[in-house]
Design a protein around this motif. Sequence first.
Motif, mmCIF file in Angstrom:
data_model
loop_
_atom_site.group_PDB
_atom_site.id
_atom_site.type_symbol
_atom_site.label_atom_id
_atom_site.label_comp_id
_atom_site.label_asym_id
_atom_site.label_seq_id
_atom_site.Cartn_x
_atom_site.Cartn_y
_atom_site.Cartn_z
ATOM 1 N N TYR A 209 -17.332 -15.101 -12.649
ATOM 2 C CA TYR A 209 -17.612 -13.664 -12.582
ATOM 3 C C TYR A 209 -16.373 -12.943 -12.019
ATOM 4 N N PRO A 210 -15.800 -12.032 -12.817
ATOM 5 C CA PRO A 210 -14.502 -11.469 -12.431
ATOM 6 C C PRO A 210 -14.532 -10.030 -11.923
ATOM 7 N N SER A 211 -13.447 -9.658 -11.293
ATOM 8 C CA SER A 211 -13.122 -8.249 -11.107
ATOM 9 C C SER A 211 -11.613 -8.183 -11.303
ATOM 10 N N PHE A 212 -11.151 -7.289 -12.145
ATOM 11 C CA PHE A 212 -9.726 -7.307 -12.500
ATOM 12 C C PHE A 212 -8.895 -6.355 -11.642
ATOM 13 N N GLY A 213 -9.238 -6.326 -10.383
ATOM 14 C CA GLY A 213 -8.493 -5.496 -9.458
ATOM 15 C C GLY A 213 -8.965 -5.768 -8.048
ATOM 16 N N MET A 214 -8.658 -4.843 -7.147
ATOM 17 C CA MET A 214 -9.026 -5.014 -5.742
ATOM 18 C C MET A 214 -9.391 -3.673 -5.133
ATOM 19 N N THR A 215 -9.998 -3.708 -3.956
ATOM 20 C CA THR A 215 -10.249 -2.471 -3.218
ATOM 21 C C THR A 215 -9.139 -2.310 -2.174
ATOM 22 N N LEU A 216 -8.863 -1.093 -1.822
ATOM 23 C CA LEU A 216 -7.953 -0.835 -0.689
ATOM 24 C C LEU A 216 -8.532 0.337 0.091
ATOM 25 N N ARG A 217 -9.231 -0.024 1.171
ATOM 26 C CA ARG A 217 -9.845 1.017 1.987
ATOM 27 C C ARG A 217 -9.176 1.047 3.352
ATOM 28 N N GLU A 218 -9.613 2.018 4.143
ATOM 29 C CA GLU A 218 -9.010 2.182 5.465
ATOM 30 C C GLU A 218 -9.082 0.876 6.260
ATOM 31 N N ASN A 219 -8.030 0.511 6.879
ATOM 32 C CA ASN A 219 -7.884 -0.701 7.675
ATOM 33 C C ASN A 219 -7.565 -1.931 6.798
ATOM 34 N N GLY A 234 9.115 -4.856 -0.706
ATOM 35 C CA GLY A 234 9.266 -3.908 -1.822
ATOM 36 C C GLY A 234 7.985 -3.706 -2.617
ATOM 37 N N LEU A 235 7.057 -4.638 -2.501
ATOM 38 C CA LEU A 235 5.841 -4.539 -3.324
ATOM 39 C C LEU A 235 4.888 -3.442 -2.824
ATOM 40 N N LYS A 236 4.876 -3.246 -1.527
ATOM 41 C CA LYS A 236 4.013 -2.179 -0.980
ATOM 42 C C LYS A 236 4.362 -0.843 -1.648
ATOM 43 N N GLU A 237 5.666 -0.591 -1.793
ATOM 44 C CA GLU A 237 6.114 0.672 -2.390
ATOM 45 C C GLU A 237 5.614 0.772 -3.837
ATOM 46 N N GLN A 238 5.596 -0.367 -4.528
ATOM 47 C CA GLN A 238 5.104 -0.353 -5.921
ATOM 48 C C GLN A 238 3.600 -0.021 -5.957
ATOM 49 N N TYR A 239 2.859 -0.550 -4.984
ATOM 50 C CA TYR A 239 1.429 -0.221 -4.898
ATOM 51 C C TYR A 239 1.259 1.283 -4.666
ATOM 52 N N ILE A 240 2.051 1.819 -3.722
ATOM 53 C CA ILE A 240 1.905 3.241 -3.375
ATOM 54 C C ILE A 240 2.239 4.106 -4.593
ATOM 55 N N ARG A 241 3.310 3.706 -5.324
ATOM 56 C CA ARG A 241 3.681 4.481 -6.522
ATOM 57 C C ARG A 241 2.569 4.413 -7.568
ATOM 58 N N THR A 242 1.966 3.243 -7.710
ATOM 59 C CA THR A 242 0.973 3.047 -8.783
ATOM 60 C C THR A 242 -0.395 3.614 -8.428
ATOM 61 N N TYR A 243 -0.826 3.417 -7.175
ATOM 62 C CA TYR A 243 -2.221 3.725 -6.835
ATOM 63 C C TYR A 243 -2.394 4.874 -5.834
ATOM 64 N N GLY A 244 -1.322 5.298 -5.188
ATOM 65 C CA GLY A 244 -1.480 6.331 -4.159
ATOM 66 C C GLY A 244 -2.424 5.826 -3.085
ATOM 67 N N THR A 245 -3.444 6.644 -2.763
ATOM 68 C CA THR A 245 -4.405 6.198 -1.732
ATOM 69 C C THR A 245 -5.750 5.857 -2.376
ATOM 70 N N ARG A 246 -5.708 5.512 -3.649
ATOM 71 C CA ARG A 246 -6.942 5.210 -4.376
ATOM 72 C C ARG A 246 -7.691 4.020 -3.747
ATOM 73 N N TYR A 247 -9.013 4.065 -3.838
ATOM 74 C CA TYR A 247 -9.834 2.992 -3.265
ATOM 75 C C TYR A 247 -9.918 1.781 -4.208
ATOM 76 N N GLY A 248 -10.174 2.052 -5.483
ATOM 77 C CA GLY A 248 -10.257 0.958 -6.460
ATOM 78 C C GLY A 248 -8.915 0.807 -7.171
ATOM 79 N N CYS A 249 -8.267 -0.347 -7.018
ATOM 80 C CA CYS A 249 -6.934 -0.547 -7.621
ATOM 81 C C CYS A 249 -7.032 -1.625 -8.697
ATOM 82 N N MET A 250 -7.267 -1.185 -9.919
ATOM 83 C CA MET A 250 -7.388 -2.153 -11.012
ATOM 84 C C MET A 250 -6.000 -2.555 -11.491
ATOM 85 N N SER A 251 -5.892 -3.800 -11.958
ATOM 86 C CA SER A 251 -4.608 -4.276 -12.483
ATOM 87 C C SER A 251 -4.172 -3.375 -13.630
#
Length: 293
Positions: A209-219, A234-251
């Motif tokens: 059973y899959p989920s093709f992404g992750m959550t990113l919530r406070e903390n 350097g990868l954190k910056e790529q996350y910020i560019r791609t997802y901003g402060t979004r909660y659900g971060c799908m691949s």
Amino acid sequence: MEWITAKSLLIKNKHADWFGHDYTMNVYRGCHHGCIYCDSRSSCYGIDHFDIVRGKENSQELLRRELASKRSKGVIGMGSMSDPYNHDEEEHQLTRKALQLIQHYRFGVSIATKSALVTRDIDILSDIQLQAPVNVSLSITTVDDELSRRIEQRVSVSSTRFRALQELSAAGIFTGVLLMPILPFITDQISNVRRIVSLAADAGAKYVYPSFGMTLRENQREHYFRWLDKLYPGLKEQYIRTYGTRYGCMSTRRRQLERAFQEECEQQGILYRMPDIIASYKKDMEPEQLKLF
Ligand code: SF4
């Protein structure tokens, strides 16, 4: 490990749409397995000092009372907020004792874990399965043991989890893989997803059973980003560019991953839709048992 006193244990779920769980239960609070992406440490759950495991000292007494008072049986889900097979479980056995009560009161159980310690309890799980549904999900996010050591630092590596699946399955326990989360830019390769499905099938798993992404919530986000800085500069910056402060971060490869995943599951004869998984692990019971249940 520290000890706490709980007020209650079983939470009745409004809908049993997650693996058919009628109830949810955690005999521990917090988890020290050290997965860098863990969602349960998010502020919204209010678990302070998440890495310190706290055992619920009165869990047996509470569970006995609560199970005895239920008018209808059901499946109890374990492992939603903390891993029921943390390292302290080897000594204190709160999960094993809870399973003994679940068996005594003829309830079903559905466990999610990353630890091979679950195989210790095959004897009780087999007994429960004689009278009620049983499901064990091993959470596996990568086929690469080195990578799993880096991102899931204090728990069985992936190959050990596949062996646990095999052992459970050989003992006749209904098992499968929780392929989640998929970490964008780290584990979201088609080859990883396909290989997890094929190794699961080889191990006798009934589903993935899959989920093709992750959550990113406070903390959770701050914790994860600290680890990205350490492990993948350097990868954190790529996350910020791609997802901003979004909660659900799908691949960003979600569609391709989904297609490859479904194709692999169909080829391997592996279930992947939740209603099919629930129907399958509950159907293994004889009609007479189901009626009683
Ligand atoms: S095993 Fe589960 S609860 Fe424990 S740290 Fe990992 S994701 Fe969180």
